[in-house]
Design a protein around this motif. Sequence first.
Motif, mmCIF file in Angstrom:
data_model
loop_
_atom_site.group_PDB
_atom_site.id
_atom_site.type_symbol
_atom_site.label_atom_id
_atom_site.label_comp_id
_atom_site.label_asym_id
_atom_site.label_seq_id
_atom_site.Cartn_x
_atom_site.Cartn_y
_atom_site.Cartn_z
ATOM 1 N N ALA A 257 0.480 -1.104 0.338
ATOM 2 C CA ALA A 257 -0.412 -0.215 0.292
ATOM 3 C C ALA A 257 0.667 1.460 0.351
ATOM 4 C CB ALA A 257 -0.760 0.123 1.397
ATOM 5 N N ASP A 258 0.204 2.414 -0.365
ATOM 6 C CA ASP A 258 1.058 3.580 -0.583
ATOM 7 C C ASP A 258 0.478 4.675 0.577
ATOM 8 O OD1 ASP A 258 2.860 2.717 -2.340
ATOM 9 O OD2 ASP A 258 2.482 3.993 -3.821
ATOM 10 N N ALA A 259 0.568 4.902 1.336
ATOM 11 C CA ALA A 259 -0.508 5.982 2.001
ATOM 12 C C ALA A 259 -1.503 5.559 2.152
ATOM 13 C CB ALA A 259 -0.291 7.279 1.617
ATOM 14 N N GLY A 260 -1.614 4.108 2.975
ATOM 15 C CA GLY A 260 -3.244 3.451 3.372
ATOM 16 C C GLY A 260 -3.834 2.778 1.900
ATOM 17 N N GLN A 261 -3.401 2.895 0.890
ATOM 18 C CA GLN A 261 -4.125 2.099 -0.236
ATOM 19 C C GLN A 261 -3.499 1.889 -1.023
ATOM 20 O OE1 GLN A 261 -7.240 3.447 -1.211
ATOM 21 N NE2 GLN A 261 -7.428 4.713 -0.134
ATOM 22 N N PRO A 262 -4.101 0.389 -1.336
ATOM 23 C CA PRO A 262 -3.614 -0.507 -1.677
ATOM 24 C C PRO A 262 -2.857 -0.612 -3.264
ATOM 25 C CG PRO A 262 -5.752 -1.453 -0.359
ATOM 26 C CD PRO A 262 -5.397 0.300 -0.098
ATOM 27 N N ILE A 263 -1.945 -1.012 -3.588
ATOM 28 C CA ILE A 263 -1.683 -0.200 -4.583
ATOM 29 C C ILE A 263 -2.441 -1.492 -5.642
ATOM 30 C CG2 ILE A 263 0.962 0.756 -3.963
ATOM 31 C CD1 ILE A 263 2.094 -1.495 -5.659
ATOM 32 N N GLY A 264 -2.760 -2.577 -5.612
ATOM 33 C CA GLY A 264 -3.353 -3.255 -6.467
ATOM 34 C C GLY A 264 -4.205 -4.234 -6.704
ATOM 35 N N THR A 265 -5.145 -2.962 -5.986
ATOM 36 C CA THR A 265 -7.278 -4.525 -6.247
ATOM 37 C C THR A 265 -7.444 -4.528 -7.380
ATOM 38 O OG1 THR A 265 -8.130 -2.285 -6.451
ATOM 39 C CG2 THR A 265 -7.764 -2.960 -4.282
ATOM 40 N N ILE A 266 -7.518 -6.016 -7.895
ATOM 41 C CA ILE A 266 -8.313 -5.619 -9.249
ATOM 42 C C ILE A 266 -9.740 -5.312 -9.626
ATOM 43 C CG2 ILE A 266 -9.215 -7.884 -11.406
ATOM 44 C CD1 ILE A 266 -6.660 -9.371 -9.090
ATOM 45 N N GLU A 267 -9.996 -4.324 -10.998
ATOM 46 C CA GLU A 267 -11.122 -4.088 -11.013
ATOM 47 C C GLU A 267 -11.420 -4.079 -11.946
ATOM 48 O OE1 GLU A 267 -11.918 -1.775 -8.313
ATOM 49 O OE2 GLU A 267 -10.509 -1.927 -7.118
ATOM 50 N N ASP A 268 -13.120 -3.286 -12.208
ATOM 51 C CA ASP A 268 -13.615 -3.667 -13.728
ATOM 52 C C ASP A 268 -12.650 -3.365 -15.008
ATOM 53 O OD1 ASP A 268 -15.298 -4.797 -12.248
ATOM 54 O OD2 ASP A 268 -16.933 -2.853 -12.784
ATOM 55 N N GLY A 269 -12.254 -3.948 -16.321
ATOM 56 C CA GLY A 269 -11.689 -3.780 -17.277
ATOM 57 C C GLY A 269 -10.471 -4.168 -16.847
ATOM 58 N N ASP A 270 -9.699 -4.974 -15.613
ATOM 59 C CA ASP A 270 -8.469 -5.108 -15.235
ATOM 60 C C ASP A 270 -8.650 -6.682 -16.542
ATOM 61 O OD1 ASP A 270 -8.793 -3.183 -14.359
ATOM 62 O OD2 ASP A 270 -7.448 -3.332 -12.747
ATOM 63 N N SER A 271 -6.948 -6.851 -16.994
ATOM 64 C CA SER A 271 -6.682 -8.712 -17.320
ATOM 65 C C SER A 271 -6.183 -8.665 -16.135
ATOM 66 C CB SER A 271 -5.474 -7.994 -18.287
ATOM 67 O OG SER A 271 -6.602 -7.613 -19.405
#
Length: 546
Positions: A257-271
Motif C-alpha cells: 500500500a501507498d499511504a494506506g491505499q492498496p496499490i493493486g486491487t483488481i477492478e473492472d476492465g483489468d486483465s
Amino acid sequence: MLQKLASFPGVAGPVVVIVMDGYGLPANDTGSAIAAARKPTLDALFASAPHIRLRAHGTAVGMPSDDDMGNSEVGHNAIGAGQVYAQGAALVANAIAEGAIWNGQAWQEIVAGAKAGRGVVHFIGLFSDGNVHSHIDHLKAMVERAKAEGVRTVRIHALLDGRDVPETSALDYVVPFEAFLAGISDAGFDARIASGGGRQYITMDRYDANWAMVEKGWRTHVLGEGRQFANATAAVNGLREQNPGTIDQDLPEFVVADAGQPIGTIEDGDSVVFFNFRGDRAIEITRAFVEADFAKFDRVRHPQVTYAGMLQYDGDLQLPKRFLVAPPAIKETSGEWFSKMGLAQFACSETQKFGHVTYFWNGNRSGRFAGETWQEVPSDVVPFEQRPWMKAAEIADAMIAAIQSGQYRVLRCNFANGDMVGHTGNFRAATMAVEAVDLALGRLLKAVEAAGGVALITADHGNADEMFELDKKSGQPARHPDGSFKAKTAHTLNPVPLILFDCASGGRLGLRQTEGAGLSNIAATVANLLGLAAHPAWDESLLEVS
Ligand code: 3PG
Ligand code: CO
C-alpha cells in the motif's frame, strides 16, 4: 481394442497399483525419514519380492531437463497414460523462447483488454523457480512483453513458495524481482508486486479441500484486504518477524500500500493472468474469477476482467476458456483403454491426492470413463505434521472393501503421507507418515493375496527420502547458523521403487530392470498382468513371465 496376450492369460484376481506418494530411493540414508521408519511390510517386500527402480524426474516424466525434480502431476500423468508428454513447464518455456505465446489470441486479448480498460495487467501465481506449478522466468518474460506492447501498469500477486524450493528462500526471489521491476519501470510503465502470501495459506488450495484459503486469496489480491507493507521485501521481513519460525509456504497474506491505499486491487476492465501452468491448485481461484454464478464464498465484488490461465487446467470443463499455451494433449490413457475393454476400475485416495489418481491419472480430465468408480476419503484440514497418519487406514479400508466386493478388475490408490508430511519439513512426523503407510499396506496386501490378485507398489516421486538440505560438496546435512539442520520440504530427484507383490502366479512373474525404466512403463506392465497386450502408444511393459 487391446489384444489378448499370447504368452500369459493374466492373473485371476485383481491388479492393484499402489502409489506411495513421495517415496524415493536415496543414494544413502542421510536425512531419510524412510530409512528411519519402522516398516516391516516394505522391508519384507524389498527382501523377497521382485523389485526394480524407476526414473521419476526430469525428461523421464516430460520435464524440460534432468535437473527438474518430479512432481505428482507429471508422475501420475506418466503412470496413467503410459507415455511421456512434454509437460507444462517445457511447453511454456518453448512457447516463450519461440515467441509463439505472444502471437496467440489469448495474450493479445489480455493486452487489448487491459488497454481498453485502465491499462492494468495483473499476474497471480507461485513466485519461484520450482518449475512444478510455475517458473518466475515466465513471469519476467511476460512483464517485459507487456511493457513492449504498451501496457501501462503491471501488478503482481506473489504466492511465496518454500515447498518446491528451500523453505525460507522467498527473499531470494522477491529482492531481485523487485529490483527488476524498479529497473523496468519508467514514466510510462509502472510495475510492482501488489500482494501475496504463503501458498499453503492463501489461494492455492486444491481438490476443494479448503475453500477458505481461496477466499483469503481473493480478499488479498482482488479486494486488497490484509496487513499492509511498503513493498514485498518489507512484507516478507515483517511477516517473518511477526511469525517467528513460520516457513514461507505458511506465511500470512500481505498487501502493498501507498499511504494506506492498496496499490493493486483488481477492478473492472483489468486483465488477469494466472501464471501457474499446473492445474490442480489453479482451478479454484480460476473458478472464482470466471464463474458468473459462484457460491463457494462471497466474492463481495466480482470485477469484470479479461482472465487467462497459463494453460487450460481442465480439458473436460474447459477451465479456463482463455489460456496462453495449449496443454499437452494426453491421449490413449490406460483408464480409457481398460474402460473400452469393459474392465471395471476403482480409484481411491484422500482429498489431498484424490485428483492425482483420477484427474491427473486420466490425462487432466475431470470426467470418468465408463466402468470407473472413484472413492474420495475426506482429508483432515490440519497441518499434516500434526496428523502424519493422515487417511492411510481409511484408504486401505476402502481398497480392501473394493477388492472383497469382487467387482473390480483393476484398482489404484494413492497414499499421500510421504509427500504431504514430507513437504512440512518435519523429520519425525515424516517418519511416522511412512510407518502409517507401511501399516496400511500390510493390510491391503493381505486382501490382494486373498483375492488371488497382484499389486504393483510404486511412487510418483521422492520426498520423505531426503528431509534435510544436503551440502552439495560434503553430502552431509547443511546447517543453519545456530547449528540446526536445514529442513528440506521439496521433492527429490531420486528414483522410485516398483515392487511386484505376487502370491498368485506361483513365482512365474518378475520385473525387468531396463536402463530407461520409468513411470511410463507401468501402464503396459498392468496390461500384461491383466493378460492384455499393451496399447502401441505405451512405453514397454517391464513384466517378465517364466
Ligand atoms: C504441491 O502442490 O503440494 C507441491 O508443489 C508439489 O507436490 P505434489 O506434486 O506432490 O502434489
Ligand atoms: Co509433493
